[in-house]
Design a protein around this motif. Structure first.
Motif, PDB file in Angstrom:
ATOM      1  N   PHE A   8     -28.151  -7.977 -11.246  1.00  0.00           N
ATOM      2  CA  PHE A   8     -29.049  -8.476 -12.559  1.00  0.00           C
ATOM      3  C   PHE A   8     -28.490  -7.949 -13.997  1.00  0.00           C
ATOM      4  O   PHE A   8     -28.142  -8.469 -14.910  1.00  0.00           O
ATOM      5  N   TRP A   9     -28.221  -6.534 -13.989  1.00  0.00           N
ATOM      6  CA  TRP A   9     -27.780  -5.834 -15.156  1.00  0.00           C
ATOM      7  C   TRP A   9     -26.323  -6.332 -15.714  1.00  0.00           C
ATOM      8  O   TRP A   9     -25.670  -6.655 -16.712  1.00  0.00           O
ATOM      9  N   THR A  10     -25.572  -6.590 -14.451  1.00  0.00           N
ATOM     10  CA  THR A  10     -24.035  -7.197 -14.783  1.00  0.00           C
ATOM     11  C   THR A  10     -24.212  -8.460 -15.293  1.00  0.00           C
ATOM     12  O   THR A  10     -23.336  -8.840 -16.147  1.00  0.00           O
ATOM     13  N   LEU A  11     -24.943  -9.136 -14.801  1.00  0.00           N
ATOM     14  CA  LEU A  11     -24.957 -10.790 -15.330  1.00  0.00           C
ATOM     15  C   LEU A  11     -25.658 -10.707 -16.431  1.00  0.00           C
ATOM     16  O   LEU A  11     -24.942 -11.585 -17.408  1.00  0.00           O
ATOM     17  N   ALA A  16     -24.602 -11.631 -22.311  1.00  0.00           N
ATOM     18  CA  ALA A  16     -24.850 -11.149 -23.762  1.00  0.00           C
ATOM     19  C   ALA A  16     -23.469 -11.577 -24.631  1.00  0.00           C
ATOM     20  O   ALA A  16     -23.628 -11.436 -25.882  1.00  0.00           O
ATOM     21  N   LEU A  17     -22.279 -11.571 -23.975  1.00  0.00           N
ATOM     22  CA  LEU A  17     -21.245 -12.234 -24.801  1.00  0.00           C
ATOM     23  C   LEU A  17     -21.457 -13.606 -25.242  1.00  0.00           C
ATOM     24  O   LEU A  17     -20.458 -13.864 -26.251  1.00  0.00           O
ATOM     25  N   SER A  63     -27.281 -20.947 -24.959  1.00  0.00           N
ATOM     26  CA  SER A  63     -25.830 -20.743 -24.743  1.00  0.00           C
ATOM     27  C   SER A  63     -25.885 -19.364 -23.919  1.00  0.00           C
ATOM     28  O   SER A  63     -25.018 -19.138 -22.859  1.00  0.00           O
ATOM     29  N   ALA A  64     -26.716 -18.565 -24.092  1.00  0.00           N
ATOM     30  CA  ALA A  64     -26.748 -17.357 -23.241  1.00  0.00           C
ATOM     31  C   ALA A  64     -27.210 -17.527 -21.718  1.00  0.00           C
ATOM     32  O   ALA A  64     -26.761 -17.076 -20.903  1.00  0.00           O
ATOM     33  N   VAL A  65     -27.897 -18.539 -21.589  1.00  0.00           N
ATOM     34  CA  VAL A  65     -28.203 -19.030 -20.045  1.00  0.00           C
ATOM     35  C   VAL A  65     -27.198 -19.510 -19.623  1.00  0.00           C
ATOM     36  O   VAL A  65     -26.643 -19.444 -18.282  1.00  0.00           O
ATOM     37  N   GLU A  66     -26.450 -20.348 -20.463  1.00  0.00           N
ATOM     38  CA  GLU A  66     -25.094 -20.846 -19.581  1.00  0.00           C
ATOM     39  C   GLU A  66     -23.992 -19.745 -19.283  1.00  0.00           C
ATOM     40  O   GLU A  66     -23.325 -19.577 -18.372  1.00  0.00           O
ATOM     41  N   GLY A  67     -24.066 -18.716 -20.371  1.00  0.00           N
ATOM     42  CA  GLY A  67     -23.255 -17.482 -19.837  1.00  0.00           C
ATOM     43  C   GLY A  67     -23.721 -16.926 -18.551  1.00  0.00           C
ATOM     44  O   GLY A  67     -22.962 -16.465 -17.948  1.00  0.00           O
ATOM     45  N   PHE A  68     -25.053 -16.802 -18.525  1.00  0.00           N
ATOM     46  CA  PHE A  68     -25.693 -15.989 -17.370  1.00  0.00           C
ATOM     47  C   PHE A  68     -25.268 -16.931 -16.008  1.00  0.00           C
ATOM     48  O   PHE A  68     -24.831 -16.215 -14.968  1.00  0.00           O
ATOM     49  N   ALA A  72     -22.744 -15.480 -13.095  1.00  0.00           N
ATOM     50  CA  ALA A  72     -23.254 -15.742 -11.734  1.00  0.00           C
ATOM     51  C   ALA A  72     -22.231 -16.236 -10.643  1.00  0.00           C
ATOM     52  O   ALA A  72     -22.056 -16.081  -9.670  1.00  0.00           O
ATOM     53  N   GLY A  73     -21.514 -17.430 -11.120  1.00  0.00           N
ATOM     54  CA  GLY A  73     -20.675 -18.092 -10.557  1.00  0.00           C
ATOM     55  C   GLY A  73     -19.564 -17.336 -10.076  1.00  0.00           C
ATOM     56  O   GLY A  73     -19.145 -17.591  -8.828  1.00  0.00           O
ATOM     57  N   ARG A  74     -19.135 -16.440 -10.869  1.00  0.00           N
ATOM     58  CA  ARG A  74     -17.921 -15.647 -10.683  1.00  0.00           C
ATOM     59  C   ARG A  74     -18.323 -14.486  -9.504  1.00  0.00           C
ATOM     60  O   ARG A  74     -17.398 -13.992  -8.950  1.00  0.00           O
ATOM     61  N   ARG A  75     -19.544 -14.443  -9.238  1.00  0.00           N
ATOM     62  CA  ARG A  75     -19.789 -13.620  -7.853  1.00  0.00           C
ATOM     63  C   ARG A  75     -20.541 -14.579  -6.902  1.00  0.00           C
ATOM     64  O   ARG A  75     -21.271 -14.051  -6.018  1.00  0.00           O
TER      65      ARG A  75
END
Length: 322
Positions: A8-11, A16-17, A63-68, A72-75
């Motif tokens: 969760f912290w990593t995501l 946040a970027l 935008s932030a949720v899309e980033g999340f 997540a997809g990368r993992r």
């Protein structure tokens, strides 16, 4: 599955970027006991003058949720985005396969507000850019010059609004001594301002000073950016269905920007072309954007000079996670 705290912290750190209006970073995150993620709003990050209806605020949340979701997809995780009527969104994370191609560019996306470099590299990048029905790419010099003129005219109208100017100044970090220089807002380095330019901006935009300069015809030249806009290899006009929820617009906005990064282009939004009624109506008419579409923003696109980049100003996880 139950999302563990470390993942969760990593995501959240990668989410946040994501871009947000004035880099206000209004989105907050909470991991619930059942492993779901509540997406919340920090109301102190609202812009009551520049964004009274909260459209840009909710675009920022999307935008932030899309980033999340991309992180997540990368993992090998899939995120289901729901709305409970209380929080901004509720996210359910589950195992999945495959990563979105745009996810690799989540940490690479940058805003570049200076003059672009020209040459074959920019044209090659534009040729790689995947076209979509909600982005109009303007590449010829005359229309770009006209958009630059409209941008300066609209900017001056908005700068003449003293409460708006004060609100903008409150999010500008014009000195490295500012306590939020590396945390949020628009710092001088990100705005491509030298120390002298930043100090000058702090004076010029003050109440009374700007009005005096405007009366003698100097304010327009001091806030003009036409030369920077004309250096762009293209202007991208981003538009979406007029009735689309701002949150959903924000998700697509982030993806469009990542698409520029994927092609090898740097970008800077020119939001005033959409925020200013006169400029917006002119742009929509000139580029045949129908009444069923909302102009969200314009981006200037090009190749940024190679340079060492400081980390993006971002709040810490101790603030973002509640």
């Amino acid at each position: 599955m139950t999302l563990d705290a470390e993942t969760f912290w990593t995501l959240v750190a990668e989410a946040a970027l994501s871009p947000s209006v004035h880099n206000t970073q209004p989105t907050r995150w909470r991991l619930t006991p059942n492993g779901r993620v509540q997406v919340l709003e920090d109301e102190s990050r609202r812009l009551p003058v520049g964004d009274p209806e909260g459209r840009d605020l909710n675009v920022s949340h999307g935008s932030a949720v899309e980033g999340f979701c991309l992180a997540a997809g990368r993992r090998s995780l899939i995120v289901d985005v729901g709305h409970d009527g209380v929080s901004v969104a509720e996210l359910t994370v589950r195992p999945g396969e495959g990563s979105d191609p745009l996810a690799a560019f989540l940490t690479q996306r940058r805003t570049y507000r200076g003059k672009f470099e020209g040459g074959a590299g920019a044209q090659a990048a534009l040729a790689r850019l995947e076209r979509s029905e909600d982005v109009i790419v303007v590449q010829t010099p005359q229309p770009i010059a006209e958009l630059a003129r409209l941008y300066d005219e609209a900017s001056l109208r908005w700068f003449r609004n003293a409460p708006y100017r004060a609100e903008l100044l409150s999010w500008m970090r014009l000195s490295r001594r500012h306590p939020s220089w590396s945390l949020d807002g628009l710092n001088a380095e990100a705005m491509e301002m030298s120390g002298i330019e930043a100090a000058g901006a702090g004076v010029v935009l003050r109440l009374g000073v700007f009005e005096t300069l405007d009366r003698v015809g100097l304010a327009g030249a001091l806030v003009a950016e036409a030369a920077v806009v004309r250096s762009a290899s293209a202007i991208a006009l981003f538009h979406r269905p007029v009735n689309e929820a701002p949150f959903d617009t924000g998700r697509r906005f982030h993806r469009a920007w990542l698409g520029f990064t994927q092609a090898g282009l740097s970008a800077a939004p020119m939001a005033v072309l959409a925020d200013d009624v006169e400029a917006r109506d002119r742009v929509k008419a000139d580029f045949d954007i129908g009444d069923d579409r909302r102009l969200i923003t314009a981006f200037r696109l090009g190749i940024a000079p190679v340079r060492d980049l400081a980390p993006k100003p971002r709040l810490g996880l101790d603030v973002l996670i509640v």
